[in-house]
Each structure stands twice: as structure tokens, then as C-alpha cells.
Design an enzyme around this catalytic site. Sequence first.
Site, PDB file in Angstrom:
ATOM      1  CG  ASP A  83      28.017 102.736  35.331  1.00 24.04           C
ATOM      2  OD1 ASP A  83      28.763 102.029  34.607  1.00 24.04           O
ATOM      3  OD2 ASP A  83      26.781 102.787  35.170  1.00 24.04           O
ATOM      4  CG  LEU A  84      33.617 108.002  33.263  1.00 24.32           C
ATOM      5  CD1 LEU A  84      32.581 109.117  33.330  1.00 24.32           C
ATOM      6  CD2 LEU A  84      34.955 108.530  33.699  1.00 24.32           C
TER       7      LEU A  84
END
Length: 169
Positions: free
Chosen positions: A92-93
Site C-alpha cells: 500500500d505504498l
Amino acid sequence: QEGLSALGCLREIRVMRETSHPNLVQLLDVFISHEECGRCVNLVLELLLERDLEQVIRTQPNGLDAGAIKSLICMLLQGLEFLHSNWIVHRDLKPANVLLKTDCTLKLCDFGSAKILVKGEPNVAYICSRYYRAPELIFGATDYITAIDMWSVGCVMAEMILGQPIFPG
């Protein structure tokens, strides 16, 4: 936290306990409190940062200068290198998960979607925020590696240059 599965919460705590790097936010303690809505798992993190990368990008609509981009991407990659060398994928960058101190120190946060990859173990495909999701995830891949984070890094870097997401959708 309400809405966070027990497995997801335990996975996040495990990942954070097993990681210690200058470019990753540090978990100091975990405790359970009893609220009106039920039990809540509370994560105590290091006292941190004044803003996130998303806020910085929004204040610079024409993009950040090249020196700032180079420095921030370098710190982001150092944190990811540590995770990836331990077969941990963040998943979930995005700019909102990149915290900054006033001295421009960068720390990656929000390990709620992170996972230690195990060969042969299937992963979920519906992961990662839409603007930063790797093509293989869009097409439903469940057998992926840490490269999905690298796609997200490219999207974050492009957003720092352009001042807006490169793949809104």
C-alpha cells in the site's frame, strides 16, 4: 481497531516488530483497550512527523525540485530495500503513507496491508490503493513478489515530478 481482522492486525504487528530501519516507522508498544464499541488494539508508534508526502506534493502543484525528489526517493528505496530483503511486501505504498520530518527525514508507515511473502502461498490481488496498483494486481495476480511495491515507487516519483497522480482512475 474496528473493521480490522484479527489476522490482519496480528500480521501488521508482526511485520512492525520484526522491522527496525531508520526509514520505517517504529512500533514501540501494543495494548488492548476496552471501549464502548468493544475491544480495540492500540499501536504505540514513535513520535513523529509533521506531514506526509501527499501534503507536501499538494503544496507544490508544479512538482518538487529534482534534489528533493532524489533525496526522498533514495530514503524510500532504502526502507523498501530492508523490507524486501526480508521478503516483506508493503502492498500500500502511496504518498499518504510516506511521513516526513522537518529535517526531511522520510519514514514509511501503515503496515496494515504488509505481508511476509511465502513461496507457494497465494496472496490477495485486490490490494494497494488504486492510483499506485501494479498492472499484475489489476489483472488479478495472486502469485506476486516485491516488485509490486516498485511499481508504486515509480507512481509516487512521477507524482512528485508532476504534482498530481500519473494514473488516476
